[in-house]
Design a protein around this motif. Structure first.
Motif, PDB file in Angstrom:
ATOM      1  N   SER A  26      12.699  31.847  28.066  1.00 23.99           N
ATOM      2  CA  SER A  26      12.318  33.147  27.516  1.00 23.99           C
ATOM      3  C   SER A  26      10.894  33.146  26.977  1.00 23.99           C
ATOM      4  CB  SER A  26      13.293  33.548  26.393  1.00 23.99           C
ATOM      5  OG  SER A  26      14.601  33.658  26.893  1.00 23.99           O
ATOM      6  N   GLY A  27      10.290  31.981  26.871  1.00 23.94           N
ATOM      7  CA  GLY A  27       8.912  31.900  26.407  1.00 23.94           C
ATOM      8  C   GLY A  27       8.783  31.407  24.981  1.00 23.94           C
ATOM      9  N   GLU A  28       9.867  31.486  24.196  1.00 19.44           N
ATOM     10  CA  GLU A  28       9.778  31.083  22.795  1.00 19.44           C
ATOM     11  C   GLU A  28      10.322  29.681  22.556  1.00 19.44           C
ATOM     12  OE1 GLU A  28      13.808  32.232  23.471  1.00 19.44           O
ATOM     13  OE2 GLU A  28      11.924  33.198  23.959  1.00 19.44           O
ATOM     14  N   ARG A  59      18.012  32.411  26.174  1.00 18.74           N
ATOM     15  CA  ARG A  59      18.602  33.556  26.868  1.00 18.74           C
ATOM     16  C   ARG A  59      20.035  33.226  27.284  1.00 18.74           C
ATOM     17  NH1 ARG A  59      15.606  36.798  31.698  1.00 18.74           N
ATOM     18  NH2 ARG A  59      14.122  36.971  29.987  1.00 18.74           N
ATOM     19  N   SER A  75      11.465  36.035  19.187  1.00 17.28           N
ATOM     20  CA  SER A  75      10.149  36.529  19.591  1.00 17.28           C
ATOM     21  C   SER A  75      10.317  37.924  20.169  1.00 17.28           C
ATOM     22  CB  SER A  75       9.502  35.598  20.626  1.00 17.28           C
ATOM     23  OG  SER A  75      10.082  35.803  21.902  1.00 17.28           O
ATOM     24  N   ASP A 112       9.394  38.864  22.987  1.00 14.09           N
ATOM     25  CA  ASP A 112       9.777  38.766  24.400  1.00 14.09           C
ATOM     26  C   ASP A 112      11.285  38.883  24.581  1.00 14.09           C
ATOM     27  OD1 ASP A 112       7.145  38.439  25.181  1.00 14.09           O
ATOM     28  OD2 ASP A 112       7.230  36.255  25.026  1.00 14.09           O
ATOM     29  N   GLU A 113      12.034  38.665  23.495  1.00 12.77           N
ATOM     30  CA  GLU A 113      13.492  38.746  23.573  1.00 12.77           C
ATOM     31  C   GLU A 113      14.030  40.127  23.206  1.00 12.77           C
ATOM     32  OE1 GLU A 113      15.900  35.195  22.260  1.00 12.77           O
ATOM     33  OE2 GLU A 113      14.077  34.844  21.125  1.00 12.77           O
ATOM     34  N   THR A 127       8.732  46.916  19.797  1.00 11.89           N
ATOM     35  CA  THR A 127       7.325  47.018  20.186  1.00 11.89           C
ATOM     36  C   THR A 127       6.933  48.488  20.253  1.00 11.89           C
ATOM     37  OG1 THR A 127       7.395  44.961  21.460  1.00 11.89           O
ATOM     38  CG2 THR A 127       5.613  46.506  21.966  1.00 11.89           C
TER      39      THR A 127
END
Length: 236
Positions: A115-117, A148, A166, A168-169, A202
């Motif tokens: 997920s990037g985090e 994820r 984050s 992104d989630e 966001t």
């Protein structure tokens, strides 16, 4: 006294398991070494299940444990030692795998979606993604580390983090897996979705649009689309 298994991950301190010898009397099993990998935890029921537990261990921790358990065999490994090689060696030293065999671990495996985090697993580096072939001996894998919720391959399950860590989630569904195993096979697998107490939002727009956004209790990321500098933004 519901049997519960907990393993520390790469974010967790080993202090988590400080009182593990006391808590095991309440069927709360905290595992921070390989003791329950070579002697699996048996869930007593009408149909016993065997849990092979492999908590997060750094390269040096894993190497130290294996040197103590299998000093001669480990010396015979050819070439440079990598985490993947050490891990495959650890699995190969299982004398007998009792069925059904469930693997619990804290790793990223191939086909898993980041997920990037997720932070890198310390001491593993580029070897952090383990091949599924090294775990083929087990009937199902219940894994941590990837945030994820996913089922990247048959018999491979990540619950993911139950809270978002984050932005992104923000669009990810959070929850846990529910399984039912009967007569040697999985007869039910279900995603149970949860509503996290933390929300990530966001907001995009110009400064004038953003300051008119309704208030909320979420963590907010603001993406400003103004082309000119915004003066006195904090005061306004």
């Amino acid at each position: 006294k519901i049997p519960t298994i907990i393993i520390p991950g790469n974010h967790d301190s080993k202090r988590l398991t400080l009182f593990k010898d006391f808590l095991c009397h309440l069927n709360l099993l905290l595992v921070d070494d390989l003791s329950r990998f070579y002697e699996p935890f048996v869930l007593d029921s009408e149909e016993p299940c065997y849990f092979y537990i492999f908590p997060y261990l750094s390269f040096y921790e894993l190497k130290t444990y294996l040197e103590e358990l299998f000093p001669i065999q480990l010396k015979n490994l050819q070439g440079d030692l990598t985490y993947s090689k050490l891990f495959s060696f650890a699995v190969s030293q299982l004398r007998e795998v009792k069925r059904p065999a469930f693997f619990l671990g804290h790793f990223a495996v191939e086909r898993g979606v980041f997920s990037g985090e997720e932070t890198l697993l310390r001491g593993i580096g580029s070897e952090e993604v383990l091949p599924l072939s090294s775990l083929a001996v087990f009937d199902a894998l219940f894994l941590g580390h990837l945030h994820r919720m996913q089922n990247p391959a048959k018999g491979v399950y990540y619950s993911g983090s139950i809270l978002p860590y984050s932005f992104d989630e923000a669009g990810h569904s959070k929850g846990v897996w529910f399984f039912e195993w009967k007569d040697g096979k999985m007869v039910r697998e279900e995603r149970v979705f949860l509503s996290p107490t933390i929300e990530m939002v966001t907001v995009k727009g110009t400064f004038e649009e953003v300051i008119k956004s309704p208030s909320c209790k979420a963590f907010v990321r603001v993406i400003l689309e103004d082309e000119m500098p915004i003066f006195n933004a904090f005061e306004r």
